[in-house]
Design an enzyme around this catalytic site. Structure first.
Site, PDB file in Angstrom:
ATOM      1  N   ARG A 130      75.988 -14.234  24.106  1.00  0.00           N
ATOM      2  CA  ARG A 130      75.999 -12.902  24.694  1.00  0.00           C
ATOM      3  C   ARG A 130      75.598 -12.715  26.232  1.00  0.00           C
ATOM      4  O   ARG A 130      75.260 -11.620  26.599  1.00  0.00           O
ATOM      5  CB  ARG A 130      75.146 -12.063  23.872  1.00  0.00           C
ATOM      6  CG  ARG A 130      75.473 -11.912  22.532  1.00  0.00           C
ATOM      7  CD  ARG A 130      74.562 -10.969  21.671  1.00  0.00           C
ATOM      8  NE  ARG A 130      75.235 -10.587  20.344  1.00  0.00           N
ATOM      9  CZ  ARG A 130      74.766 -11.515  19.191  1.00  0.00           C
ATOM     10  NH1 ARG A 130      73.823 -12.603  19.373  1.00  0.00           N
ATOM     11  NH2 ARG A 130      75.365 -11.150  17.953  1.00  0.00           N
ATOM     12  N   GLU A 245      85.740  -0.213  37.793  1.00  0.00           N
ATOM     13  CA  GLU A 245      86.882   0.367  38.219  1.00  0.00           C
ATOM     14  C   GLU A 245      87.534   1.752  37.500  1.00  0.00           C
ATOM     15  O   GLU A 245      88.382   2.041  36.821  1.00  0.00           O
ATOM     16  CB  GLU A 245      88.024  -0.654  37.885  1.00  0.00           C
ATOM     17  CG  GLU A 245      89.315  -0.198  38.647  1.00  0.00           C
ATOM     18  CD  GLU A 245      90.537  -1.458  38.555  1.00  0.00           C
ATOM     19  OE1 GLU A 245      90.252  -2.387  39.119  1.00  0.00           O
ATOM     20  OE2 GLU A 245      91.189  -1.570  37.731  1.00  0.00           O
ATOM     21  N   ARG A 249      87.542   1.932  42.912  1.00  0.00           N
ATOM     22  CA  ARG A 249      87.930   0.235  43.200  1.00  0.00           C
ATOM     23  C   ARG A 249      89.226  -0.101  42.557  1.00  0.00           C
ATOM     24  O   ARG A 249      89.726  -1.031  42.954  1.00  0.00           O
ATOM     25  CB  ARG A 249      86.948  -0.108  41.874  1.00  0.00           C
ATOM     26  CG  ARG A 249      86.961  -1.637  41.671  1.00  0.00           C
ATOM     27  CD  ARG A 249      86.003  -2.571  40.810  1.00  0.00           C
ATOM     28  NE  ARG A 249      86.071  -3.827  41.140  1.00  0.00           N
ATOM     29  CZ  ARG A 249      85.406  -4.832  40.527  1.00  0.00           C
ATOM     30  NH1 ARG A 249      84.218  -4.446  39.862  1.00  0.00           N
ATOM     31  NH2 ARG A 249      85.768  -6.102  40.547  1.00  0.00           N
ATOM     32  N   ASN A 253      93.536  -3.024  43.972  1.00  0.00           N
ATOM     33  CA  ASN A 253      94.743  -3.359  43.321  1.00  0.00           C
ATOM     34  C   ASN A 253      95.999  -3.027  44.237  1.00  0.00           C
ATOM     35  O   ASN A 253      97.120  -3.247  43.353  1.00  0.00           O
ATOM     36  CB  ASN A 253      94.847  -2.993  41.858  1.00  0.00           C
ATOM     37  CG  ASN A 253      93.907  -3.338  40.890  1.00  0.00           C
ATOM     38  OD1 ASN A 253      93.687  -4.609  40.737  1.00  0.00           O
ATOM     39  ND2 ASN A 253      92.982  -2.477  40.430  1.00  0.00           N
ATOM     40  N   HIS A 275      99.804 -16.301  42.483  1.00  0.00           N
ATOM     41  CA  HIS A 275      99.250 -14.849  42.521  1.00  0.00           C
ATOM     42  C   HIS A 275      99.229 -14.281  43.929  1.00  0.00           C
ATOM     43  O   HIS A 275      99.925 -12.992  43.968  1.00  0.00           O
ATOM     44  CB  HIS A 275      97.888 -14.947  41.834  1.00  0.00           C
ATOM     45  CG  HIS A 275      97.350 -13.570  42.072  1.00  0.00           C
ATOM     46  ND1 HIS A 275      97.698 -12.673  41.349  1.00  0.00           N
ATOM     47  CD2 HIS A 275      96.124 -13.109  42.919  1.00  0.00           C
ATOM     48  CE1 HIS A 275      96.835 -11.486  41.512  1.00  0.00           C
ATOM     49  NE2 HIS A 275      96.092 -11.669  42.635  1.00  0.00           N
TER      50      HIS A 275
END
Length: 379
Positions: A130, A245, A249, A253, A275
């Site tokens: 976790r 986001e 934010r 992109n 990429h």
């Protein structure tokens, strides 16, 4: 923008997230200091170093020796290189290796590599027990200026890029600019696309600086350190204000909606498209689409595209080798983008150089019409 602290040839950027704040150390020779920097922040820990078959021969032994000298025992998990490693099967392999090494929650997972390794290792660190400690040591320009900062981790699905993952911040980022000298020209150029992105989002003065100093950034030296630090500071400021986001934010992109669709359509085949190249074409498309919509002048759009071309980055869909894409294929991939909300298309568009904004509810018909024209454009 977040402040940049200088110390000799190195710079430090602080990502302010309250109790989860962390430093990004940038400059030459950072790798040699990794052991002492980690031990100072987390004495007595053990580490699992996740890396890939390209980076391991270059830096794994040195990294383990540096950690050993600081009293940190480590094991290594070496994965195949390439975008295909961001998969459920590879995630399971990393998780199982960390558990098999009996690392505890207070121990750390170290990502030693580029964006693929950082995303994969960070996702594993976020879900094992976790949540374990996580440290980023990015070895590509793209990872140093973008993917290692901000806590986005995850893997790809056949239905789209980065659709499976969690937000999980590192405790430290160590960006040694000297390791960038081992990158191929193609890899460095691909990373530079993410550098340009910060200027085109909301820092036109940085874009102008890059137009003047890009050759020095490619050559290395203080301009390279300065560029990496300015990108990290810009991203740190955005992350501090919108960690998950929900708002601004999303501007990070820029170029990614088109770029991710192109990567997915190319089946994440790095021989066809990596990429940063997808982002470069995506930014060119975003500026051309903005011009077609009457949001930006053709002159500004051309200037943005020309700089990408100047450094050797692709800016046309037709420059991607292999089978040609169709409008239907690209629209299907765009519809799977993480920024789609209630079926409505969201793009990062621009009103001028360094004036990007989040455009919601973009007409799929207009996107299809635009892409049809771009698919017919010459290489």
């Amino acid at each position: 923008m977040t402040d940049i602290q200088a110390s000799g040839a190195s710079k430090t950027v602080r990502v302010e997230l309250g109790a989860r704040s962390y430093d990004i150390l940038i400059g030459p020779g950072i790798l040699a200091r990794a052991g002492e920097e980690i031990a100072r922040r987390a004495p007595g820990i053990r580490a699992a170093i996740v890396t890939d078959e390209t980076v391991a021969p270059l830096y794994l032994a040195r990294m383990q020796d540096v950690l050993r000298q600081a009293g940190i025992a480590s094991s290594a998990i070496v994965m195949p290189a390439g975008e295909a490693t961001k998969s459920l099967s590879c995630l399971g392999e990393v998780v199982d290796s960390v558990l098999a090494d009996r690392l505890e929650r207070g121990d750390t997972v170290i990502a030693l590599g580029g964006g693929v390794i950082g995303d994969l290792a960070g996702f594993a660190a976020g879900i094992v027990r976790r949540g374990m400690r996580f440290i980023q040591i990015p070895t590509t320009l793209l990872a140093q200026v973008d993917s290692s900062v901000g806590g986005k981790t995850g893997i790809n699905s056949p239905r789209g890029k980065n659709l499976i993952g969690v937000f999980y911040q590192p405790q430290l980022v160590l960006a040694d600019t000297e390791v960038l000298s081992t990158l191929s020209p193609r890899e460095f150029r691909a990373g530079y696309a993410e550098v340009v992105k910060y200027g085109l989002i909301d820092q036109p003065e940085f874009f102008e600086w890059l137009e003047q100093h890009h050759a020095a950034v490619f050559a290395g030296g203080p301009e390279r350190v300065e560029a990496v630090a300015r990108c990290c500071a810009a991203k740190a400021a955005v992350v501090a204000g919108d960690e998950q986001e929900h708002g601004n934010r999303a501007l990070l992109n820029l170029g990614h909606t088109f770029g991710h669709a192109l990567e997915a359509a190319a089946n994440y085949d790095s021989a066809r498209l990596v990429h940063g190249e997808g982002v470069a074409i995506g930014m060119a498309l975003a500026h051309r689409f903005s011009a077609q919509l009457g949001l930006i002048s053709g002159q500004d759009a051309t200037r943005a595209v020309r700089h990408l071309q100047t450094v050797g980055l692709p800016t046309e869909i037709s420059q991607i080798p292999g089978p040609r894409f169709t409008v239907d294929l690209l629209m299907d991939k765009i519809a799977q983008d993480k920024k789609v909300s209630k079926g409505k298309l969201t793009f990062i568009l621009t009103r001028g150089l360094g004036q990007s904004f989040v455009a919601r509810d973009i007409s799929a018909e207009k996107v299809s019409e635009f892409l049809a024209g771009q698919l017919d454009a010459p290489a």
